[in-house]
Design a protein around this motif. Structure first.
Motif, PDB file in Angstrom:
ATOM      1  N   TYR A  51       0.826  -1.212   0.000  1.00 53.79           N
ATOM      2  CA  TYR A  51       0.000   0.000   0.000  1.00 53.79           C
ATOM      3  C   TYR A  51       0.858   1.258   0.000  1.00 53.79           C
ATOM      4  N   ARG A  52       0.310   2.334  -0.554  1.00 54.60           N
ATOM      5  CA  ARG A  52       0.963   3.639  -0.502  1.00 54.60           C
ATOM      6  C   ARG A  52       0.730   4.238   0.888  1.00 54.60           C
ATOM      7  N   ALA A  53       1.388   5.348   1.158  1.00 54.91           N
ATOM      8  CA  ALA A  53       1.251   6.018   2.460  1.00 54.91           C
ATOM      9  C   ALA A  53      -0.189   6.449   2.729  1.00 54.91           C
ATOM     10  N   ASP A  54      -0.943   6.773   1.675  1.00 56.23           N
ATOM     11  CA  ASP A  54      -2.336   7.201   1.855  1.00 56.23           C
ATOM     12  C   ASP A  54      -3.304   6.029   2.017  1.00 56.23           C
TER      13      ASP A  54
ATOM     14  N   ILE B 177       6.584  -2.053  -8.017  1.00 52.54           N
ATOM     15  CA  ILE B 177       6.216  -1.916  -6.604  1.00 52.54           C
ATOM     16  C   ILE B 177       7.086  -0.909  -5.860  1.00 52.54           C
ATOM     17  N   ASN B 178       7.951  -0.224  -6.582  1.00 50.99           N
ATOM     18  CA  ASN B 178       8.823   0.780  -6.013  1.00 50.99           C
ATOM     19  C   ASN B 178       7.996   1.813  -5.242  1.00 50.99           C
ATOM     20  N   LYS B 179       8.462   2.206  -4.069  1.00 51.24           N
ATOM     21  CA  LYS B 179       7.726   3.163  -3.241  1.00 51.24           C
ATOM     22  C   LYS B 179       7.594   4.526  -3.897  1.00 51.24           C
ATOM     23  N   GLU B 180       8.402   4.800  -4.891  1.00 50.28           N
ATOM     24  CA  GLU B 180       8.330   6.076  -5.604  1.00 50.28           C
ATOM     25  C   GLU B 180       7.153   6.105  -6.584  1.00 50.28           C
ATOM     26  N   ASN B 181       6.584   4.949  -6.921  1.00 46.58           N
ATOM     27  CA  ASN B 181       5.475   4.886  -7.880  1.00 46.58           C
ATOM     28  C   ASN B 181       4.150   5.060  -7.199  1.00 46.58           C
TER      29      ASN B 181
END
Length: 88
Positions: A45-48, A84-88
């Motif tokens: 999951y993303r931060a949001d 799945i890179n956290k930058e995406n």
């Protein structure tokens, strides 16, 4: 090749499926481990709170990893890491 948290699940799936550790369900077990690993490493999951990848994309990725030929492993790992890179 040294593996990061992002590429470890991909390598794990290909190794799990290739080794045929279980009598049945190797792909399903590998897929479950892939999702568990992504969740535990905060890559699912993303931060949001939104998913990085849709469910159907995760299924497609898991099957692609499971069915990929051993010589293509590094290419597949790089592809999944980019997705799945956290930058995406």
């Amino acid at each position: 090749m040294e593996h990061t948290a992002a590429d470890q699940p991909t390598c794990s799936i290909s190794e799990q499926v290739a080794s045929k550790s279980f009598v049945d369900g190797n792909k399903r077990i590998a897929a479950a481990l892939f999702l568990w690993f992504l969740e535990k490493n905060r890559l699912l999951y993303r931060a949001d709170g939104s998913k990085r990848l849709a469910d159907n994309a995760l299924v497609a990725l898991t099957l692609m990893i499971a069915e990929s030929a051993p010589p293509d492993k590094d290419l597949v790992v790089r592809l999944v890491v980019n997705l799945i890179n956290k930058e995406n």
